[in-house]
Design an enzyme around this catalytic site. Structure first.
Site, PDB file in Angstrom:
ATOM      1  CG  ASP A  25      -1.832   1.096   1.370  1.00  0.00           C
ATOM      2  OD1 ASP A  25      -1.830   1.993   0.515  1.00  0.00           O
ATOM      3  OD2 ASP A  25      -2.604   1.096   2.356  1.00  0.00           O
ATOM      4  CB  ILE A  26       1.331   3.942  -2.521  1.00  0.00           C
ATOM      5  CG1 ILE A  26       2.521   4.819  -2.918  1.00  0.00           C
ATOM      6  CG2 ILE A  26       0.021   4.718  -2.547  1.00  0.00           C
ATOM      7  CD1 ILE A  26       2.489   5.276  -4.376  1.00  0.00           C
ATOM      8  CG  ASN A  39     -11.052  12.111 -10.698  1.00  0.00           C
ATOM      9  OD1 ASN A  39     -11.274  13.320 -10.570  1.00  0.00           O
ATOM     10  ND2 ASN A  39     -11.406  11.230  -9.773  1.00  0.00           N
ATOM     11  N   GLY A  47      -9.854   3.329  -6.133  1.00  0.00           N
ATOM     12  CA  GLY A  47      -8.476   2.865  -6.305  1.00  0.00           C
ATOM     13  C   GLY A  47      -7.500   3.538  -5.349  1.00  0.00           C
ATOM     14  CG  ASP A  49      -7.995   9.858  -6.226  1.00  0.00           C
ATOM     15  OD1 ASP A  49      -7.439  10.568  -5.378  1.00  0.00           O
ATOM     16  OD2 ASP A  49      -8.796  10.309  -7.080  1.00  0.00           O
ATOM     17  CB  SER A 132      -3.224   4.820 -16.638  1.00  0.00           C
ATOM     18  OG  SER A 132      -3.540   6.172 -16.795  1.00  0.00           O
ATOM     19  N   GLY A 134      -5.321   0.594 -13.419  1.00  0.00           N
ATOM     20  CA  GLY A 134      -6.468   0.041 -12.695  1.00  0.00           C
ATOM     21  C   GLY A 134      -7.753   0.405 -13.426  1.00  0.00           C
ATOM     22  CE1 TYR A 136     -10.017   7.143 -15.062  1.00  0.00           C
ATOM     23  CE2 TYR A 136      -7.919   8.293 -15.177  1.00  0.00           C
ATOM     24  CZ  TYR A 136      -9.256   8.299 -14.879  1.00  0.00           C
ATOM     25  OH  TYR A 136      -9.855   9.446 -14.419  1.00  0.00           O
TER      26      TYR A 136
HETATM   27  N1  AR6 Z   1      -1.276   1.449  -3.147  1.00  0.00           N
HETATM   28  C1  AR6 Z   1      -0.599   1.252  -4.297  1.00  0.00           C
HETATM   29  N2  AR6 Z   1      -1.215   0.958  -5.464  1.00  0.00           N
HETATM   30  C2  AR6 Z   1      -2.567   0.860  -5.445  1.00  0.00           C
HETATM   31  C3  AR6 Z   1      -3.342   1.063  -4.282  1.00  0.00           C
HETATM   32  C4  AR6 Z   1      -2.642   1.371  -3.086  1.00  0.00           C
HETATM   33  N3  AR6 Z   1      -3.282   1.600  -1.936  1.00  0.00           N
HETATM   34  N4  AR6 Z   1      -4.654   0.896  -4.605  1.00  0.00           N
HETATM   35  C5  AR6 Z   1      -4.703   0.593  -5.918  1.00  0.00           C
HETATM   36  N5  AR6 Z   1      -3.443   0.547  -6.427  1.00  0.00           N
HETATM   37  P1  AR6 Z   1      -6.257   3.021 -10.003  1.00  0.00           P
HETATM   38  P2  AR6 Z   1      -6.106   4.562 -12.506  1.00  0.00           P
HETATM   39  C6  AR6 Z   1      -2.995   0.258  -7.783  1.00  0.00           C
HETATM   40  O1  AR6 Z   1      -7.529   2.369 -10.418  1.00  0.00           O
HETATM   41  O2  AR6 Z   1      -6.146   3.310 -13.303  1.00  0.00           O
HETATM   42  C7  AR6 Z   1      -9.702   6.631  -9.354  1.00  0.00           C
HETATM   43  O3  AR6 Z   1     -11.087   6.539  -9.152  1.00  0.00           O
HETATM   44  C8  AR6 Z   1      -3.932  -0.498  -8.708  1.00  0.00           C
HETATM   45  O4  AR6 Z   1      -3.863  -1.895  -8.453  1.00  0.00           O
HETATM   46  O5  AR6 Z   1      -6.143   3.472  -8.593  1.00  0.00           O
HETATM   47  O6  AR6 Z   1      -5.074   5.598 -12.860  1.00  0.00           O
HETATM   48  C9  AR6 Z   1      -9.279   8.036  -9.755  1.00  0.00           C
HETATM   49  O7  AR6 Z   1     -10.033   9.026  -9.086  1.00  0.00           O
HETATM   50  C10 AR6 Z   1      -3.369  -0.137 -10.067  1.00  0.00           C
HETATM   51  O8  AR6 Z   1      -2.250  -0.971 -10.395  1.00  0.00           O
HETATM   52  O9  AR6 Z   1      -5.918   4.318 -10.921  1.00  0.00           O
HETATM   53  C11 AR6 Z   1      -9.546   8.023 -11.229  1.00  0.00           C
HETATM   54  O10 AR6 Z   1     -10.922   8.260 -11.513  1.00  0.00           O
HETATM   55  C12 AR6 Z   1      -2.854   1.299  -9.868  1.00  0.00           C
HETATM   56  O11 AR6 Z   1      -2.813   1.501  -8.454  1.00  0.00           O
HETATM   57  C13 AR6 Z   1      -9.205   6.613 -11.645  1.00  0.00           C
HETATM   58  O12 AR6 Z   1      -9.360   5.820 -10.467  1.00  0.00           O
HETATM   59  C14 AR6 Z   1      -3.741   2.359 -10.498  1.00  0.00           C
HETATM   60  O13 AR6 Z   1      -5.097   1.984 -10.343  1.00  0.00           O
HETATM   61  C15 AR6 Z   1      -7.760   6.505 -12.074  1.00  0.00           C
HETATM   62  O14 AR6 Z   1      -7.542   5.216 -12.593  1.00  0.00           O
END
Ligand code: AR6
Length: 187
Positions: A25-26, A39, A47, A49, A132, A134, A136
């Site tokens: 977890d970051i 976003n 995610g 965020d 991007s 997850g 996206y």
């Molecule tokens: N720590 C590290 N990585 C993580 C964590 C965490 N706690 N949680 C998820 N990931 P995403 P996107 C990973 O969906 O694709 C949001 O609603 C996840 O497994 O978080 O850029 C925003 O508001 C994946 O590999 O971001 C935007 O609307 C990576 O982080 C949208 O999602 C990115 O996944 C952005 O989508």
């Protein structure tokens, strides 16, 4: 840097910058800045965020409201509030839409512009999620290639001590563990 809920492997160094893969977890990482895959509203979401806003607390959202959003490929910086990280760099990755809508260049812009803000503030340790990949839907392997290539190019001046690729699953960590040494050996 160390954190109880992340597992890290020290993969490679180029010039003065250490490139590391973290699994977990970051929001647990005590670094100068973690990067948020946000976003364009910068007002939170799911995610990573959502996790960052939950861990940082409401003051983060209050500061984000003052930023007037962020365009895709760009980045903005805030404080980290209740996070162990001092700052959050919010960047907006592209939604994957088949690959012929500038997705690669926009994703590279996320890494470049995030590091440009870090350099301006003299921040030395920066952790990135896989932007991007997850919600996206950007395919993981080309996204990791862009992340490594762009951060490598941006660290050649020795401005950063450590760049951490924080992976939220074994498959993503294995991908970075495979690609990083390959790509850095040619650097
Ligand atoms: N720590 C590290 N990585 C993580 C964590 C965490 N706690 N949680 C998820 N990931 P995403 P996107 C990973 O969906 O694709 C949001 O609603 C996840 O497994 O978080 O850029 C925003 O508001 C994946 O590999 O971001 C935007 O609307 C990576 O982080 C949208 O999602 C990115 O996944 C952005 O989508």
């Amino acid at each position: 840097m160390s954190a109880p809920e992340t597992i890290r492997s020290d993969v490679a160094s180029v010039a003065r910058t250490r490139f590391t893969v973290a699994l977990g977890d970051i929001t647990k990482l005590p670094v100068d800045a973690i990067v948020n895959a946000a976003n364009s509203s910068l007002l939170g979401g799911g995610g990573v965020d959502g996790a960052i806003h939950r861990a940082a607390g409401p003051d983060l959202l209050a500061e984000c409201r003052s930023l007037n959003g962020c365009r895709t490929g760009q980045a903005k910086i805030t404080m980290g509030y209740r996070l162990p990280a001092r700052h959050v760099i919010h960047t907006v990755g592209p939604v994957w839409n088949g690959g012929d809508h500038d997705e690669e260049e926009l994703l590279a812009g996320c890494y470049r512009n995030s590091l440009s803000l870090a350099r301006e503030r003299a921040l030395k340790t920066i952790a990135f999620p896989a932007i991007s990949t997850g919600i996206y839907r950007f395919p993981a392997e080309p996204a990791a290639g862009i992340a490594i290539r762009t951060t490598l190019a941006e660290s050649k001046d020795g401005a950063f001590e450590e760049i951490i690729f924080c992976c939220f699953g074994d498959d993503m960590a294995a991908l970075y563990d495979r690609l990083l040494p390959q790509m850095l050996s040619g650097a």
